[in-house]
Write an enzyme that holds these catalytic residues in place. Structure first.
Site, short mmCIF file in Angstrom:
data_model
loop_
_atom_site.label_atom_id
_atom_site.label_comp_id
_atom_site.label_asym_id
_atom_site.label_seq_id
_atom_site.Cartn_x
_atom_site.Cartn_y
_atom_site.Cartn_z
N HIS A 39 24.99 2.38 -17.04
CA HIS A 39 23.84 2.71 -16.18
C HIS A 39 23.98 2.08 -14.79
O HIS A 39 23.00 1.59 -14.22
CB HIS A 39 22.53 2.28 -16.85
CG HIS A 39 22.19 3.10 -18.06
ND1 HIS A 39 21.31 2.70 -19.03
CD2 HIS A 39 22.64 4.32 -18.46
CE1 HIS A 39 21.23 3.62 -19.97
NE2 HIS A 39 22.03 4.62 -19.65
N GLU A 45 28.24 15.28 -23.45
CA GLU A 45 28.74 14.29 -22.49
C GLU A 45 29.56 13.17 -23.11
O GLU A 45 29.20 11.99 -23.02
CB GLU A 45 27.56 13.69 -21.72
CG GLU A 45 26.40 13.19 -22.57
CD GLU A 45 25.31 12.55 -21.70
OE1 GLU A 45 25.64 11.66 -20.91
OE2 GLU A 45 24.14 12.95 -21.85
N ASP A 67 0.81 -1.22 0.00
CA ASP A 67 0.00 0.00 0.00
C ASP A 67 0.85 1.28 0.00
O ASP A 67 0.39 2.35 0.37
CB ASP A 67 -0.97 0.01 1.19
CG ASP A 67 -0.24 -0.10 2.51
OD1 ASP A 67 0.99 -0.34 2.50
OD2 ASP A 67 -0.89 0.06 3.56
N ARG A 107 33.52 10.12 -17.92
CA ARG A 107 32.56 10.91 -18.69
C ARG A 107 32.56 12.31 -18.09
O ARG A 107 32.69 12.47 -16.87
CB ARG A 107 31.16 10.29 -18.65
CG ARG A 107 30.12 11.09 -19.43
CD ARG A 107 28.82 10.34 -19.73
NE ARG A 107 28.07 9.94 -18.55
CZ ARG A 107 28.02 8.71 -18.05
NH1 ARG A 107 28.68 7.73 -18.64
NH2 ARG A 107 27.32 8.44 -16.97
N TYR A 115 35.60 4.52 -21.95
CA TYR A 115 35.39 3.44 -20.99
C TYR A 115 36.25 2.25 -21.40
O TYR A 115 36.04 1.66 -22.45
CB TYR A 115 33.90 3.05 -20.96
CG TYR A 115 32.98 4.26 -20.87
CD1 TYR A 115 32.61 4.78 -19.64
CD2 TYR A 115 32.53 4.90 -22.03
CE1 TYR A 115 31.80 5.91 -19.56
CE2 TYR A 115 31.73 6.03 -21.96
CZ TYR A 115 31.36 6.52 -20.73
OH TYR A 115 30.57 7.65 -20.65
N GLU A 168 30.08 15.69 -18.36
CA GLU A 168 28.77 16.08 -18.91
C GLU A 168 28.34 17.44 -18.38
O GLU A 168 28.31 17.66 -17.17
CB GLU A 168 27.72 15.04 -18.53
CG GLU A 168 26.30 15.43 -18.94
CD GLU A 168 25.27 14.34 -18.68
OE1 GLU A 168 25.43 13.57 -17.72
OE2 GLU A 168 24.30 14.28 -19.45
N HIS A 217 21.84 14.74 -25.50
CA HIS A 217 20.40 14.60 -25.70
C HIS A 217 19.75 15.91 -25.30
O HIS A 217 20.35 16.71 -24.58
CB HIS A 217 19.85 13.42 -24.86
CG HIS A 217 20.30 13.46 -23.43
ND1 HIS A 217 19.68 14.23 -22.48
CD2 HIS A 217 21.33 12.84 -22.79
CE1 HIS A 217 20.30 14.07 -21.31
NE2 HIS A 217 21.32 13.23 -21.47
N ASP A 232 21.58 17.59 -15.39
CA ASP A 232 22.21 16.31 -15.72
C ASP A 232 23.71 16.53 -15.86
O ASP A 232 24.17 17.01 -16.89
CB ASP A 232 21.58 15.79 -17.04
CG ASP A 232 22.10 14.42 -17.42
OD1 ASP A 232 22.82 13.79 -16.62
OD2 ASP A 232 21.78 13.96 -18.55
N ASP A 291 27.29 10.66 -12.06
CA ASP A 291 26.32 11.25 -12.98
C ASP A 291 25.07 11.50 -12.16
O ASP A 291 24.35 10.56 -11.80
CB ASP A 291 26.06 10.26 -14.14
CG ASP A 291 25.14 10.85 -15.21
OD1 ASP A 291 24.43 11.83 -14.93
OD2 ASP A 291 25.11 10.27 -16.32
N HIS A 314 28.35 5.54 -26.68
CA HIS A 314 27.08 6.28 -26.64
C HIS A 314 27.19 7.59 -27.41
O HIS A 314 28.25 7.94 -27.89
CB HIS A 314 26.63 6.50 -25.19
CG HIS A 314 27.60 7.28 -24.33
ND1 HIS A 314 27.76 8.64 -24.43
CD2 HIS A 314 28.47 6.88 -23.36
CE1 HIS A 314 28.65 9.05 -23.54
NE2 HIS A 314 29.11 7.99 -22.89
N HIS A 352 15.98 12.85 -20.45
CA HIS A 352 16.12 12.64 -21.90
C HIS A 352 14.88 13.29 -22.49
O HIS A 352 13.83 12.66 -22.63
CB HIS A 352 16.20 11.15 -22.24
CG HIS A 352 17.43 10.50 -21.68
ND1 HIS A 352 17.57 9.16 -21.48
CD2 HIS A 352 18.62 11.04 -21.28
CE1 HIS A 352 18.76 8.90 -20.98
NE2 HIS A 352 19.42 10.02 -20.84
N1 GLY Z 1 21.97 10.79 -16.73
C1 GLY Z 1 21.58 10.19 -17.92
C2 GLY Z 1 22.35 10.68 -19.05
O1 GLY Z 1 23.39 11.27 -18.88
O2 GLY Z 1 21.95 10.57 -20.17
MN MN Z 2 22.86 13.01 -20.04
MN MN Z 3 23.96 12.17 -17.08
#
Ligand code: GLY
Ligand code: MN
Ligand code: MN
Length: 435
Positions: free
Chosen positions: A240, A381, A36, A403, A385, A405, A351, A268, A257, A347, A358
């Site tokens: 992720h 970003e 619940d 990374r 890796y 970003e 975005h 982000d 991140d 990647h 996103h």
């Molecule tokens: N935090 C998700 C991305 O960087 O796309």
């Molecule tokens: Mn991002």
């Molecule tokens: Mn990110």
């Protein structure tokens, strides 16, 4: 966000829809976490964008030119008993007085009233496929009207994708939205600075996450915009990674991140820094390469440039650098064409960013990349890796995931990096961590 901002959006949407049409937006349902207990309620972004209304069990209807008011909000009735347990409700009076509805009805009357609003309307703007139960209701209402054809009722002829119109609006951030995003970015930058200040070998990844979240909440962010990634060493190579449960080791890097959500707008940010405060020569070499790629990509964020130019700049810089470091060998143009960088950079470079991390909005128009325009916000970003055991790569590079970003607003003359409040050069990071 001021009331008037939402009213302006509704007017803009209704202008685009034109007469003879109606838009229907159901609020997001509540989601059970377990038994619940519900997840904290988060309104659907399109719904909130047009209404500013944050209660579940609501349906917004917009009908350009409707004589008794163009904006109708169905929502829960006032109920003192329920409100004592679960919090205040606007009720029908509040919907009109506080939320700018022209008219409001109890949500329990939806089935009786909504078909009447669809009657003799040519087009229904609705986002199909996101709430199957509501899709079914809409079909039933339309069928109900079809069944009354002999009494002169006409059912809608077209169901048009509402999301496409709204998402294009959401892609261009107003100055009020830019202000909120700037604040979300500043809070998030401060949180990353704090993580750098408190990080020590032996701490857990979740302790760094806690330091980040403390700063978010302290500044009024009620939730992160997405689950934070805090990955030490090898964990940074899992894109992720959100377990965040390992100990941070002396000599490793840590990748964070994390971004705050403020008034339903996301930041982000990713930063990568040494757990002990000093980059090793290999870490520094790869880090400075990613930073070079990020700066080259940010330079390409300006009005008139197309969406893919920052990515192309990042890929070129990274490929050139990987050759310089001996991780790739060959001719740079050919390596780019063969996507030789992909095992280490798998990647895209960014975005759209907005109410959703996103965010919505098309990346291509027809077969052409979208051209950047003032008011758009995107992330930049790039990363590298190299997990342990990567064949063909010298051992000294293994276990390094990096990374960097930032959130970038396209301005009339170029861009504004909203997240510049957190350092990213090696010297600045080492200085902050040593202080
Ligand atoms: N935090 C998700 C991305 O960087 O796309
Ligand atoms: Mn991002
Ligand atoms: Mn990110």
């Amino acid at each position: 966000m001021k009331k008037n901002e939402f009213a302006k959006r509704r007017r803009q949407l209704m202008r685009m829809m034109g007469k003879g049409s109606v838009a229907i937006l159901p609020a997001a349902p509540e989601v059970v976490r377990n038994r619940d207990v519900h997840y904290p309620y988060r309104p659907d972004s399109d719904f909130y964008y047009l209404t500013g209304f944050t209660e579940p069990d609501a349906v917004a209807v917009m009908q350009p030119g409707r004589r008794n008011g163009e904006y109708v909000l169905f929502c829960r009735e006032k109920d003192p008993d329920a409100e004592r347990w679960d919090g205040r409700r606007a009720g029908q009076e509040g919907a009109v007085a506080e939320h700018g509805a022209d008219d409001s009805f109890p949500i329990t009357d939806l089935d009786d009233i909504l078909p009447g609003l669809l009657e003799n309307c040519e087009r229904v703007y609705y986002s199909l496929g996101f709430q199957p139960e509501f899709d079914q209701k809409l079909i039933e209402w339309v069928n109900g009207l079809r069944a009354r054809a002999r009494s002169g009722v006409t059912a809608p002829l077209e169901i048009v994708a509402l999301d496409h119109l709204v998402h294009d609006m959401r892609l261009y951030k107003s100055s009020a939205e830019q202000g909120t995003m700037r604040k979300a970015a500043q809070i998030s930058a401060e949180a990353h600075c704090q993580a750098m200040r408190v990080c020590r070998p032996g701490m857990s990844e979740f302790q760094l996450e806690a330091a980040i979240n403390q700063v978010f909440q302290h500044h009024g962010s009620r939730s992160p915009a997405y689950p934070a990634i805090v990955g030490g060493g090898e964990n940074a190579c899992v894109l992720h990674y959100i377990d965040n449960k390992d100990a941070l080791r002396d000599g490793d890097l840590v990748l964070i991140d994390a971004g705050a959500e403020l008034d339903y707008y996301a930041a982000d940010i990713t930063r990568t820094f040494p757990v002990n405060g000093r980059f090793s020569p290999e870490q520094r070499a790869l880090y400075e390469l990613v930073l070079e790629a990020q700066l080259a990509a940010i330079k390409k964020v300006r009005p008139g440039n197309h969406w893919n130019l920052p990515h192309m700049a990042a890929v070129r810089t990274l490929t050139r650098g990987l050759v310089r470091l001996g991780i790739l060998s060959g001719e740079v143009n050919k390596l780019i064409k063969d996507e030789a960088y992909k095992p280490y950079y798998m990647h895209r470079t960014g975005h759209w960013l907005g109410m959703d991390v996103h965010d919505v909005g098309d990346y291509k128009v027809g077969d052409q990349w979208r051209v950047l325009e003032p008011g758009m916000v995107l992330t930049v970003e790039p990363g590298l890796y190299i997990s342990s055991g990567t064949k063909g790569v010298a051992k000294k590079w293994w276990g390094i995931g990096i990374r960097i970003e930032d959130d970038v607003l396209v301005t009339r003359t170029g861009n504004e990096v909203l997240t510049s409040g957190v350092p990213k050069s090696v010297d600045e990071i080492e200085a902050l961590m040593a202080a």
